[in-house]
Design a protein around this motif. Structure first.
Motif, PDB file in Angstrom:
ATOM      1  N   LEU A  75      41.123  81.561  62.215  1.00 10.34           N
ATOM      2  CA  LEU A  75      41.066  83.031  62.168  1.00 10.34           C
ATOM      3  C   LEU A  75      40.880  83.705  63.522  1.00 10.34           C
ATOM      4  N   LYS A  76      40.599  82.942  64.564  1.00 14.08           N
ATOM      5  CA  LYS A  76      40.456  83.546  65.881  1.00 14.08           C
ATOM      6  C   LYS A  76      41.782  83.431  66.635  1.00 14.08           C
ATOM      7  N   GLU A  77      42.147  84.501  67.324  1.00 13.88           N
ATOM      8  CA  GLU A  77      43.386  84.495  68.094  1.00 13.88           C
ATOM      9  C   GLU A  77      43.100  84.156  69.558  1.00 13.88           C
ATOM     10  N   TYR A  78      43.954  83.328  70.138  1.00 10.01           N
ATOM     11  CA  TYR A  78      43.827  82.934  71.535  1.00 10.01           C
ATOM     12  C   TYR A  78      45.186  83.081  72.214  1.00 10.01           C
ATOM     13  N   THR A  79      45.166  83.422  73.496  1.00 11.25           N
ATOM     14  CA  THR A  79      46.380  83.421  74.305  1.00 11.25           C
ATOM     15  C   THR A  79      46.232  82.369  75.383  1.00 11.25           C
ATOM     16  N   LEU A  80      47.027  81.322  75.272  1.00 11.36           N
ATOM     17  CA  LEU A  80      47.024  80.226  76.233  1.00 11.36           C
ATOM     18  C   LEU A  80      47.994  80.590  77.346  1.00 11.36           C
ATOM     19  N   ALA A  81      47.483  80.718  78.575  1.00 12.70           N
ATOM     20  CA  ALA A  81      48.306  81.129  79.705  1.00 12.70           C
ATOM     21  C   ALA A  81      48.111  80.145  80.860  1.00 12.70           C
ATOM     22  N   GLU A  82      48.693  80.477  82.004  1.00  7.56           N
ATOM     23  CA  GLU A  82      48.653  79.581  83.153  1.00  7.56           C
ATOM     24  C   GLU A  82      47.229  79.171  83.509  1.00  7.56           C
ATOM     25  N   ASN A  83      47.025  77.863  83.698  1.00  2.00           N
ATOM     26  CA  ASN A  83      45.728  77.276  84.039  1.00  2.00           C
ATOM     27  C   ASN A  83      44.699  77.401  82.921  1.00  2.00           C
ATOM     28  N   ASP A  84      45.175  77.482  81.685  1.00  2.25           N
ATOM     29  CA  ASP A  84      44.294  77.463  80.520  1.00  2.25           C
ATOM     30  C   ASP A  84      44.387  76.109  79.835  1.00  2.25           C
ATOM     31  N   VAL A  85      43.280  75.714  79.218  1.00  2.00           N
ATOM     32  CA  VAL A  85      43.237  74.503  78.403  1.00  2.00           C
ATOM     33  C   VAL A  85      42.830  74.909  76.993  1.00  2.00           C
ATOM     34  N   PHE A 204      27.317  87.977  63.071  1.00  2.00           N
ATOM     35  CA  PHE A 204      28.777  87.974  62.933  1.00  2.00           C
ATOM     36  C   PHE A 204      29.315  86.542  62.944  1.00  2.00           C
ATOM     37  N   ASP A 205      28.829  85.723  63.888  1.00  2.00           N
ATOM     38  CA  ASP A 205      29.274  84.331  63.969  1.00  2.00           C
ATOM     39  C   ASP A 205      28.891  83.559  62.715  1.00  2.00           C
ATOM     40  N   ALA A 206      27.667  83.810  62.209  1.00  2.00           N
ATOM     41  CA  ALA A 206      27.213  83.129  60.994  1.00  2.00           C
ATOM     42  C   ALA A 206      28.061  83.545  59.798  1.00  2.00           C
ATOM     43  N   PHE A 207      28.425  84.816  59.760  1.00  2.00           N
ATOM     44  CA  PHE A 207      29.273  85.333  58.675  1.00  2.00           C
ATOM     45  C   PHE A 207      30.636  84.643  58.690  1.00  2.00           C
ATOM     46  N   LEU A 208      31.270  84.543  59.874  1.00  2.00           N
ATOM     47  CA  LEU A 208      32.587  83.907  59.956  1.00  2.00           C
ATOM     48  C   LEU A 208      32.530  82.438  59.551  1.00  2.00           C
ATOM     49  N   LYS A 209      31.481  81.740  59.924  1.00  2.00           N
ATOM     50  CA  LYS A 209      31.346  80.341  59.537  1.00  2.00           C
ATOM     51  C   LYS A 209      31.229  80.210  58.015  1.00  2.00           C
ATOM     52  N   LEU A 210      30.492  81.134  57.395  1.00  2.00           N
ATOM     53  CA  LEU A 210      30.366  81.110  55.934  1.00  2.00           C
ATOM     54  C   LEU A 210      31.710  81.394  55.268  1.00  2.00           C
ATOM     55  N   VAL A 211      32.441  82.355  55.803  1.00  2.00           N
ATOM     56  CA  VAL A 211      33.758  82.681  55.240  1.00  2.00           C
ATOM     57  C   VAL A 211      34.687  81.482  55.355  1.00  2.00           C
ATOM     58  N   SER A 243      32.861  93.774  65.544  1.00  2.00           N
ATOM     59  CA  SER A 243      34.283  93.424  65.613  1.00  2.00           C
ATOM     60  C   SER A 243      35.238  94.594  65.469  1.00  2.00           C
ATOM     61  N   ASP A 244      34.721  95.772  65.137  1.00  3.08           N
ATOM     62  CA  ASP A 244      35.558  96.948  64.894  1.00  3.08           C
ATOM     63  C   ASP A 244      36.532  96.698  63.742  1.00  3.08           C
ATOM     64  N   ARG A 245      36.128  95.806  62.827  1.00  6.75           N
ATOM     65  CA  ARG A 245      36.904  95.523  61.624  1.00  6.75           C
ATOM     66  C   ARG A 245      35.939  95.434  60.453  1.00  6.75           C
ATOM     67  N   HIS A 246      36.464  95.733  59.277  1.00  7.83           N
ATOM     68  CA  HIS A 246      35.642  95.614  58.077  1.00  7.83           C
ATOM     69  C   HIS A 246      35.443  94.147  57.712  1.00  7.83           C
ATOM     70  N   ALA A 247      34.278  93.841  57.164  1.00  6.11           N
ATOM     71  CA  ALA A 247      33.986  92.471  56.740  1.00  6.11           C
ATOM     72  C   ALA A 247      35.002  91.995  55.707  1.00  6.11           C
ATOM     73  N   THR A 248      35.414  92.897  54.808  1.00  6.87           N
ATOM     74  CA  THR A 248      36.390  92.517  53.780  1.00  6.87           C
ATOM     75  C   THR A 248      37.745  92.151  54.391  1.00  6.87           C
ATOM     76  N   ASP A 249      38.055  92.716  55.574  1.00 11.25           N
ATOM     77  CA  ASP A 249      39.304  92.354  56.254  1.00 11.25           C
ATOM     78  C   ASP A 249      39.243  90.916  56.746  1.00 11.25           C
ATOM     79  N   TRP A 250      38.077  90.509  57.259  1.00  8.45           N
ATOM     80  CA  TRP A 250      37.917  89.130  57.713  1.00  8.45           C
ATOM     81  C   TRP A 250      38.055  88.160  56.532  1.00  8.45           C
ATOM     82  N   ILE A 251      37.431  88.502  55.422  1.00  9.58           N
ATOM     83  CA  ILE A 251      37.519  87.647  54.236  1.00  9.58           C
ATOM     84  C   ILE A 251      38.972  87.547  53.768  1.00  9.58           C
ATOM     85  N   ARG A 252      39.638  88.688  53.683  1.00  6.57           N
ATOM     86  CA  ARG A 252      41.044  88.713  53.247  1.00  6.57           C
ATOM     87  C   ARG A 252      41.927  87.881  54.162  1.00  6.57           C
TER      88      ARG A 252
END
Length: 303
Positions: A75-85, A204-211, A243-252
Motif C-alpha cells: 500500500l505504500k508508493e515508492y519512486t525508485l530513481a538513480e542511486n536508489d536501492v 498511523f503506522d500501527a493502524f496500517l499494520k492492522l489493516v 496522511s491527509d486521507r480518510h482511514a476508510t480510504d486506506w482500508i478500501r
C-alpha cells in the motif's frame, strides 16, 4: 501459514525471466540486469512492469543506475530513481505503477537469508526492521558504484563453471553488500535521531499494520479503533491529520489491492473472491470494486 498467504498469485525466485543477462545458482540466487540491453529485448522491464499485484516468496534487491520506476508495496508508493536501492522482503505484495523507458537496474533475488546467518543477530534485526518500515534507500554515487562492482564480481564467479567454491565466493560478496547496507542504515538513523516520531505517526503506522493483517475480514473502523483502544472518531481524525486521507480510504485501497491479486490469480471466480474478502454477496462486492477501480471485477479479471 496465514489464511491470505495462500490466496495471492505468488512470484517465486525461479519465475524471474531467464535471459542472457540472467544468472542463477540452483534455487538460491538469481542475478539479473537490463544494463546495455535494447528496449525491444528488455525482459527485466517486462517483469517489473506487470500490471497486477503479486506476492513475492523471496527477498529482492533492486539497484537503480538511471531512469525511474514507481511501485506500490504493501500500500505504500515508492519512486525508485538513480542511486536508489529498493529492498522487497518475502511476503510483500508488489505492483509496478510506472516505469521510464531509460531505466537501468540490477536485481539480486535470494530464496533465503543464508548470507546473513554468520552475522550478528542484532544487525540482521536492524536490517529487517528498517526495510519492513520502508523499502527504499538512497545511497551515494560512490556507494552505488561499489554495489555494482560487487554485483559484477558475483556474476563473474557464477560464470566460472569449474570454480569449485562459487557459492562461498558469492556469499562473501553478498555479505559485503549486507554490511554496506548496515552502514547505510546506521548513517540514516543518525540523520533522523533529532526527528522524534510523535504519537500520531505511531498510531498511523500501527493502524496500517492492522489493516494489512485484517483487511480480508474487517472493513469497519470500529474494529481497528477497538484494536488500538481508541474511539473510531479519534482514530479517523488522527489518520486524516497524518496522511491527509480518510482511514476508510486506506482500508478500501488494501481491500482493492487484495481483490486485484485474487482476480488475476486465475484460481477464483468473482463470487469466490468476494467470499474470501468477506463481502455479503457478489453484487455488493461488484459495486464496491467498480466504485474504486472504475470497472467490474469480471472486466478487470479478463482484461
Amino acid at each position: 501459514m496465514k489464511k491470505e498467504d495462500s490466496l495471492f498469485k505468488a512470484l517465486h525466485l525461479l519465475m524471474l525471466p531467464d535471459t542472457e543477462h540472467t544468472l542463477t545458482y540452483g534455487d538460491k540466487l538469481v542475478l539479473m540486469d537490463n544494463i546495455g540491453v535494447s528496449s525491444e529485448m528488455n525482459s527485466v522491464s517486462d517483469f517489473v512492469s506487470a500490471t497486477y499485484p503479486f506476492k513475492l516468496t523471496f527477498a529482492l534487491a533492486m539497484f537503480c543506475r538511471r531512469g525511474f520506476m514507481r511501485v506500490r508495496l504493501n500500500l505504500k508508493e515508492y519512486t525508485l530513481a538513480e542511486n536508489d536501492v529498493l529492498v522487497v522482503l518475502p511476503g510483500s505484495i508488489g505492483e509496478c505503477l510506472e516505469i521510464s523507458a531509460d531505466m537501468e537496474l540490477a536485481l539480486i533475488g535470494l530464496s533465503d537469508y543464508w548470507p546473513m546467518r554468520e552475522q550478528q543477530t542484532s544487525l540482521n534485526m536492524d536490517f529487517l526492521k528498517f526495510f519492513t518500515s520502508t523499502a527504499l534507500m538512497h545511497i551515494s554515487q560512490a556507494d552505488m558504484e561499489e554495489s555494482m562492482h560487487l554485483y559484477y564480481l558475483m556474476r563473474a564467479k557464477l560464470e566460472q563453471p569449474d570454480y569449485v567454491y562459487r557459492l562461498e565466493a558469492v556469499t562473501g560478496y553478498l555479505q559485503v553488500l549486507f554490511y554496506n547496507s548496515y552502514q547505510w542504515i546506521s548513517e540514516y538513523n543518525r540523520r533522523q535521531s533529532q526527528q522524534v516520531e510523535n504519537r500520531q505517526q505511531q498510531l498511523f503506522d500501527a493502524f496500517l499494520k492492522l489493516v494489512q493483517t485484517h483487511y480480508a475480514e474487517h472493513r469497519s473502523m470500529n474494529f481497528y479503533a477497538g484494536k488500538l483502544c481508541l474511539t473510531p472518531k479519534y482514530l479517523s481524525q488522527v489518520i486524516w491529520e497524518v496522511s491527509d486521507r480518510h482511514a476508510t480510504d486506506w482500508i478500501r485501497d488494501y481491500v482493492i489491492l487484495g481483490a486485484k491479486a485474487l482476480l488475476k490469480s486465475g484460481r477464483y471466480t468473482v463470487q469466490q473472491v468476494g467470499d474470501l474478502l468477506n463481502f455479503s454477496n457478489a453484487s455488493f462486492f461488484g459495486k464496491y470494486f467498480k466504485a474504486a477501480v472504475g470497472c467490474t471485477p469480471r472486466k478487470y479479471m479478463l482484461g
